[in-house]
Motif scaffolding. Structure first.
Motif, PDB file in Angstrom:
ATOM      1  N   LEU A  20       0.831  -1.191   0.000  1.00 17.19           N
ATOM      2  CA  LEU A  20       0.000   0.000   0.000  1.00 17.19           C
ATOM      3  C   LEU A  20       0.870   1.247   0.000  1.00 17.19           C
ATOM      4  CD1 LEU A  20      -2.667  -0.984   2.686  1.00 17.19           C
ATOM      5  CD2 LEU A  20      -2.578  -1.585   0.261  1.00 17.19           C
ATOM      6  N   SER A  21       0.350   2.293  -0.635  1.00 14.65           N
ATOM      7  CA  SER A  21       1.026   3.587  -0.641  1.00 14.65           C
ATOM      8  C   SER A  21       0.072   4.658  -0.139  1.00 14.65           C
ATOM      9  CB  SER A  21       1.485   3.950  -2.058  1.00 14.65           C
ATOM     10  OG  SER A  21       2.412   3.018  -2.548  1.00 14.65           O
ATOM     11  N   CYS A  22       0.618   5.656   0.498  1.00 14.39           N
ATOM     12  CA  CYS A  22      -0.163   6.806   0.964  1.00 14.39           C
ATOM     13  C   CYS A  22       0.600   8.049   0.549  1.00 14.39           C
ATOM     14  CB  CYS A  22      -0.341   6.748   2.471  1.00 14.39           C
ATOM     15  SG  CYS A  22      -1.039   8.257   3.175  1.00 14.39           S
ATOM     16  N   ASP A  70       9.047   7.658   2.747  1.00  9.97           N
ATOM     17  CA  ASP A  70       9.967   8.404   1.901  1.00  9.97           C
ATOM     18  C   ASP A  70       9.570   9.868   2.045  1.00  9.97           C
ATOM     19  OD1 ASP A  70      11.383   9.678  -0.111  1.00  9.97           O
ATOM     20  OD2 ASP A  70      11.192   8.017  -1.502  1.00  9.97           O
ATOM     21  N   ASN A  71      10.236  10.571   2.921  1.00 13.70           N
ATOM     22  CA  ASN A  71       9.864  11.965   3.190  1.00 13.70           C
ATOM     23  C   ASN A  71      10.029  12.845   1.966  1.00 13.70           C
ATOM     24  OD1 ASN A  71       9.230  11.283   5.806  1.00 13.70           O
ATOM     25  ND2 ASN A  71      11.063  12.201   6.712  1.00 13.70           N
ATOM     26  N   ALA A  72      10.999  12.526   1.117  1.00 16.76           N
ATOM     27  CA  ALA A  72      11.213  13.328  -0.092  1.00 16.76           C
ATOM     28  C   ALA A  72      10.012  13.243  -1.026  1.00 16.76           C
ATOM     29  CB  ALA A  72      12.474  12.875  -0.802  1.00 16.76           C
ATOM     30  N   LYS A  73       9.310  12.119  -0.979  1.00 18.29           N
ATOM     31  CA  LYS A  73       8.136  11.921  -1.838  1.00 18.29           C
ATOM     32  C   LYS A  73       6.831  12.118  -1.069  1.00 18.29           C
ATOM     33  CE  LYS A  73      10.383   8.629  -4.963  1.00 18.29           C
ATOM     34  NZ  LYS A  73      10.328   7.263  -5.551  1.00 18.29           N
ATOM     35  N   ASN A  74       6.938  12.488   0.201  1.00 15.36           N
ATOM     36  CA  ASN A  74       5.737  12.663   1.044  1.00 15.36           C
ATOM     37  C   ASN A  74       4.845  11.427   0.975  1.00 15.36           C
ATOM     38  OD1 ASN A  74       6.503  15.255   1.841  1.00 15.36           O
ATOM     39  ND2 ASN A  74       5.481  16.204   0.088  1.00 15.36           N
ATOM     40  N   THR A  75       5.463  10.270   1.082  1.00 14.04           N
ATOM     41  CA  THR A  75       4.737   9.009   0.908  1.00 14.04           C
ATOM     42  C   THR A  75       5.095   8.028   2.020  1.00 14.04           C
ATOM     43  OG1 THR A  75       4.685   9.308  -1.486  1.00 14.04           O
ATOM     44  CG2 THR A  75       4.266   7.092  -0.668  1.00 14.04           C
ATOM     45  N   VAL A  76       4.077   7.325   2.485  1.00  8.36           N
ATOM     46  CA  VAL A  76       4.236   6.270   3.477  1.00  8.36           C
ATOM     47  C   VAL A  76       3.765   4.964   2.829  1.00  8.36           C
ATOM     48  CG1 VAL A  76       3.659   5.496   5.799  1.00  8.36           C
ATOM     49  CG2 VAL A  76       3.762   7.935   5.291  1.00  8.36           C
ATOM     50  N   TYR A  77       4.457   3.889   3.136  1.00  7.22           N
ATOM     51  CA  TYR A  77       4.148   2.588   2.542  1.00  7.22           C
ATOM     52  C   TYR A  77       3.803   1.573   3.617  1.00  7.22           C
ATOM     53  CZ  TYR A  77       6.748   4.789  -1.275  1.00  7.22           C
ATOM     54  OH  TYR A  77       7.195   5.662  -2.244  1.00  7.22           O
TER      55      TYR A  77
END
Length: 114
Positions: A20-22, A70-77
């Motif tokens: 999952l990605s957020c 990945d803070n650079a992509k503003n994404t949580v997996y």
């Protein structure tokens, strides 16, 4: 107000995997978490990750799920392995329970069934 968009859910057989990605519309420089809500049940915390990368998991998913960011992509997996029927739920991400929550996204449905 940061907007959250969850994706990656689907139908999978028991024992299968999903990632999952957020994606957040703004900075996620906070402790973040994944939650899930099964039909007829309250939303529950599944996993959390601090900004420094420390993680915690619900006992029910420990050893099977892995949260990352990945803070650079503003994404949580959320990598989910060895899925079980009881993992069936709508999965959401948001800030850590100890922090004021952003508006919830639409979530992503995970269905584990043969």
């Amino acid at each position: 107000q940061v907007q959250l968009v969850e994706s990656g859910g689907g139908l999978v057989q028991p024992g299968g995997s999903l990632r999952l990605s957020c994606a957040a519309s703004g900075s996620i420089f906070y402790a973040m978490a994944w939650y899930r809500q099964a039909p007829g049940k309250q939303r529950e915390l599944v996993a959390r990750i601090t900004n420094g990368g420390n993680t915690n998991y619900a006992d029910s998913v420990k050893g099977r799920f892995t949260i990352s960011r990945d803070n650079a992509k503003n994404t949580v997996y959320l990598q989910m392995n060895s899925l079980k029927p009881e993992d069936t739920a709508v999965y959401y991400c948001n800030r850590d329970p100890g922090i004021r929550q952003w508006t919830w996204g639409q979530g992503t449905q995970v269905t584990v069934s043969s």
